[in-house]
Design an enzyme around this catalytic site. Structure first.
Site, PDB file in Angstrom:
ATOM      1  N   LYS A 180     -40.813  -0.542  33.095  1.00 46.33           N
ATOM      2  CA  LYS A 180     -42.042  -1.333  33.020  1.00 46.33           C
ATOM      3  C   LYS A 180     -43.294  -0.467  33.210  1.00 46.33           C
ATOM      4  O   LYS A 180     -44.290  -0.886  33.809  1.00 46.33           O
ATOM      5  CB  LYS A 180     -42.011  -2.474  34.037  1.00 46.33           C
ATOM      6  CG  LYS A 180     -40.796  -3.390  33.870  1.00 46.33           C
ATOM      7  CD  LYS A 180     -40.842  -4.594  34.786  1.00 46.33           C
ATOM      8  CE  LYS A 180     -39.605  -5.475  34.600  1.00 46.33           C
ATOM      9  NZ  LYS A 180     -39.598  -6.684  35.436  1.00 46.33           N
TER      10      LYS A 180
ATOM     11  N   GLY B  94     -28.165  -7.623  40.485  1.00 48.13           N
ATOM     12  CA  GLY B  94     -29.106  -7.020  41.419  1.00 48.13           C
ATOM     13  C   GLY B  94     -29.099  -7.666  42.786  1.00 48.13           C
ATOM     14  O   GLY B  94     -29.495  -7.037  43.765  1.00 48.13           O
TER      15      GLY B  94
ATOM     16  N   SER C 293       3.419 -17.459  66.441  1.00 45.40           N
ATOM     17  CA  SER C 293       3.259 -16.626  65.232  1.00 45.40           C
ATOM     18  C   SER C 293       2.726 -17.466  64.070  1.00 45.40           C
ATOM     19  O   SER C 293       3.447 -17.755  63.115  1.00 45.40           O
ATOM     20  CB  SER C 293       4.575 -15.941  64.846  1.00 45.40           C
ATOM     21  OG  SER C 293       5.651 -16.831  64.806  1.00 45.40           O
TER      22      SER C 293
END
Length: 644
Positions: free
Chosen positions: A174, A121, A551
Site C-alpha cells: 500500500k 491474519g 481411572s
C-alpha cells in the site's frame, strides 16, 4: 476456454489442442516454489495473490467475468477489480472482509511453477497459518505502509523462523497510500531488521509495492519508486533458490512409505527421498534396526533410474533380504540419522482443548506413527516480547518448549536440518483430531545413555516358578461403584486358590507413591501412569496384579494396556449408575462435590469416560460383589495356561 488478457482475447498458442503435449512438457520440467503470504489483518495478502494470478494470466474468461460482477456487488469504492475475491473463497471471508482458512493457489511463469498459500491474519487463526507455512520454502510478510510493524507481523515472522523458512520477503504494501514515500519505507525496514535480528533471522529481502496498483509486483520496475533498485516481487520469486537444491547436498534419507510386493519375485520399498542422492550399488543402512545392505535397483513408473535425488518418489530394491517396513528409514550407511525415544521439542498447540501433560497422543512423523506423551512445558514463548514464561500447559495457539517421550525409538533429525525427519504432529487418540504441530530440537542425553539391561531371570521364568499367568486386572468405575470391594474379594479368592497376587488400591497408593499428586486432570493422568509402570514391573515379577482406580480417561487406560504384554491386561468395568454410586456414598464425597467443596470430582465436575469394549463388565445393579468376584475369578483361572 480462453485465459484473460487486457484486451480479453488472449489465448496462448500452447493451449491450442494440437500443442497441448508440448505445453505440458514445457511446464513439467519447471522448478516448483511453495510460498506463503502472511501478516496482520487487512495488510493486503489476498489482494496481492489476486494480482499475481491476474498478471501471470492465470484467470479464465468466465472467472474474470465473475470476479468483475462480484467486485461490483460487494462495492470496491471506485476500484475496477477487487483482487482479494479471487482468493477469499469462503462466504464468511467475503462477508467479513478477512481471510479465515488457508487458500492454496497455483500459477506459473516462463521460469517457474508456484503454489502459494494465503494464510489468515487474525491471531485466533494462527494454527491455520502454521499449516500453510509447514511446507513453504519462502514467506512474503506483508506490512501496511500506513501502520508499520504490528503484533501479527512479529508473530508470523517468529513462526516462519521457527518453522525453518529460510527465505523471507518483507513486502511493504500500500505504498500508493503514503505517496510512495522512501522515508516511510526505510523506517519500516529498519524496524523490521532490528526485530529480525532478535529472533535469529540474518537476512531478508525488502520490497516496496502496491498490490492494488501493481507497483513492483511483476517484471517491470515501477516508475513510482525510482529510489528502489531491487528486484520486483515476481523476479525474486523466480530466482530464489528452491529447497530441494539444498536437500540434494545432504546425506541420503528415504522414509519407507510402502513395501511394494506385487508378486513373490519382487520386493521393493517405496517412498519419497527426503534428502541426498542415491545410486544403484550404494551402501545403505536401515534405521532403526541398523542392518546394512546395498541398493540393487531404483525403480519408477517410467522405468529404472541410475540415480535419484531429493524430492523424487521411487521404489528401491535391496541386494539382501533385510527386515524393512513402513516407518523405517533407508539412509546412507556411513551417515545414518539417530533414533531415540526422548526429545526436546518446540510445540505449537492447535487444539481447542488445552494440552494435558502426561496424556498419550499419537505422534506422526513422516511415515512413522508412535504413541507419545508430552511433559509440562519447560516454558511458553510470548511471541510479542519473546520472553520465556512459566506455564503448566499450552492452550490454543500457544507456543512452547517441552519434553516428548515415545513408546519406541523414533528415527529423526533436528528440524533445523530436516523437515521430513524433524517435524511432527500430535493426534488425539479418541477424536483423531490433530492437536499440535511440533519441531524436534534434539534427543535428550538420557535417551542415549539409558539402555535395557539384559537379565538372566526373566518374566517367563518367574511366572513358571509361580505356576501362573501374570496379569493386570484393571478395575475401573465411578467412586462408590464397588471397585475396591470386588477387587479385594477377587484377591482373597485367588490367594485361596494358590495364586500369587498384589492389590494396588487408589487410596492406598496416594499415601505413598503418589502422595505428591492432586486431583487435577494432569495429576490424575500422572497418577495412572505411575500405577501402570508399577503394575508392569509386578507382572514382570510373575504376579497377578489387581488395581482399583477410578481411572476416568480412556486414553490413560489404553496407555497402561500398551505397557503390558498382549493378552495380560484385563479391563474390568464396574458399571454402576451415578445415582446408585451417589446413594452408596458413605464418605460424603458426592455431597461435597455438589456443594462445590470438591473440585474435579469424577461424575460431577469432571467427566468419566466409560470403557467402550471392556474385557469384563460387571453390572452391580444385577450382581452382588460376591457374584461379581466369582465371575472374574472363573475367567482368570479359566484362561490360565502354562504357555507364556
Amino acid at each position: 476456454m480462453a485465459l484473460h488478457s487486457e484486451d480479453r482475447a488472449y489465448r496462448p498458442d500452447a493451449l491450442i489442442a494440437e500443442d497441448i503435449d508440448a505445453y505440458l512438457q514445457q511446464h513439467q520440467n519447471k522448478g516448483l516454489l511453495r510460498f506463503i503470504t502472511c501478516g496482520s489483518v487487512d495488510d493486503g495478502k489476498s489482494t496481492l495473490i489476486g494480482r499475481l494470478l491476474y498478471d501471470s494470466k492465470m484467470i479464465f474468461e468466465d472467472q474474470l467475468a465473475a470476479l468483475e460482477a462480484d467486485s461490483a456487488r460487494v462495492g470496491t469504492q471506485g476500484r475496477e477489480i477487487d483482487f482479494a475475491l479471487l482468493v477469499d473463497g469462503l462466504a464468511a471471508e467475503r462477508e467479513q472482509g478477512i481471510t479465515i482458512d488457508v487458500a492454496y493457489r497455483f500459477f506459473s511463469t516462463e521460469r517457474r511453477k508456484f503454489i502459494v498459500a494465503d494464510t489468515p491474519g487474525h491471531e485466533q487463526y494462527t494454527r491455520n497459518m502454521v499449516t500453510g507455512a509447514s511446507t513453504a520454502d519462502l514467506a512474503v510478510i506483508l506490512v501496511d505502509a500506513r501502520k508499520g510493524m504490528l503484533v501479527q507481523t512479529r508473530r508470523h515472522s517468529f513462526l516462519c523462523q521457527l518453522l525453518g523458512i529460510r527465505h523471507l520477503v518483507l513486502a511493504v504494501n500500500k505504498m500508493d497510500l503514503v505517496g510512495y514515500d522512501q522515508a516511510t519505507f526505510d523506517a519500516i525496514v529498519a524496524d523490521y531488521r532490528a526485530f529480525a535480528a532478535s529472533i535469529g533471522v540474518e537476512e531478508f529481502t525488502a520490497i516496496p509495492l502496491s498490490g492494488f496498483r501493481g507497483d513492483n509486483i511483476t517484471a517491470a520496475p515501477s516508475a513510482s519508486t525510482p529510489w528502489y533498485a531491487g528486484p520486483s516481487l515476481m523476479q525474486h520469486l523466480e530466482t530464489v533458490e528452491v529447497g530441494n537444491d539444498v536437500a540434494q547436498e545432504r546425506a541420503f534419507r528415504m522414509p519407507v512409505q510402502w513395501v511394494n510386493r506385487p508378486n513373490l519375485d519382487f520386493r521393493g520399498f517405496a517412498g519419497q527421498i527426503a534428502s541426498g542422492v542415491v545410486r544403484a550399488g550404494d551402501a545403505v543402512r536401515i534405521v532403526p534396526s541398523g542392518r546394512t545392505t546395498t541398493i540393487k535397483a531404483i525403480e519408477t513408473f517410467d522405468g529404472p533410474l541410475e540415480q535419484a535425488v531429493a524430492g523424487q518418489s521411487v521404489t528401491l530394491t535391496l541386494a539382501d533380504e533385510v527386515d524393512c517396513s513402513r516407518g523405517d528409514v533407508i539412509a546412507a550407511a556411513e551417515d545414518p540419522p539417530e533414533a531415540a525415544d526422548q526429545f526436546k521439542a518446540s510445540i505449537v498447540w492447535m487444539g481447542e482443548e488445552a494440552m494435558i501433560p502426561g496424556r498419550a497422543y499419537w505422534l506422526k512423523l513422516g511415515t512413522q506413527t508412535v504413541s507419545a506423551s508430552v511433559a509440562a512445558p519447560r516454558y511458553e514463548i510470548d511471541v510479542n516480547s519473546l520472553e520465556h514464561l512459566a506455564a503448566p500447559t499450552l492452550s490454543l495457539n500457544g507456543i512452547g518448549v517441552a519434553e516428548v517421550t515415545t513408546d519406541r525409538p523414533l528415527v529423526f533429525e533436528p528440524y533445523a536440518d530436516s523437515r521430513a525427519l524433524g517435524g511432527f504432529i500430535l493426534i488425539d487418540k479418541l477424536t483423531n483430531a490433530t492437536v499440535a504441530a511440533g519441531l524436534l530440537q534434539n534427543a535428550l542425553r538420557r535417551a542415549q545413555n539409558i539402555h535395557w539391561q539384559a537379565l538372566d531371570v526373566d518374566r517367563a521364568a518367574r511366572a513358571a516358578l509361580k505356576g501362573q499367568q501374570p496379569q493386570v486386572l484393571w478395575f475401573t468405575g465411578l467412586s462408590g461403584s464397588g471397585k475396591s470391594t470386588i477387587a479385594n474379594m477377587v484377591e482373597r479368592k485367588l490367594h485361596a486358590a494358590g495364586r500369587h497376587t498384589f492389590l494396588l488400591d487408589g487410596d492406598n497408593v496416594r499415601h505413598g507413591l503418589n502422595k505428591d499428586l492432586g486431583f487435577s486432570e494432569a495429576d490424575r493422568i500422572e497418577n495412572i501412569r505411575r500405577v501402570g509402570e508399577v503394575a508392569r514391573l509386578m507382572t514382570d515379577a510373575g504376579l497377578i496384579v489387581l488395581t482399583a482406580f477410578i481411572s476416568p480417561f480412556r486414553a490413560e487406560r489404553e496407555l497402561v494396556r500398551s505397557m503390558i504384554p498382549n493378552g495380560s491386561f484385563v479391563e474390568i468395568f464396574v458399571d454402576t449408575p451415578l445415582q446408585v454410586a451417589e446413594a452408596r456414598d458413605t464418605k460424603g464425597l458426592y455431597r461435597q462435590a455438589r456443594e462445590g467443596k470438591l473440585p474435579n470430582f469424577t461424575g460431577i465436575s469432571s467427566p468419566y469416560e466409560a470403557p467402550e469394549r471392556p474385557d469384563i463388565r460387571i453390572d452391580t445393579t444385577r450382581s452382588t460383589p460376591e457374584q461379581a468376584a466369582e465371575i472374574i475369578v472363573a475367567q482368570v483361572l479359566g484362561e490360565w495356561s502354562p504357555t507364556l
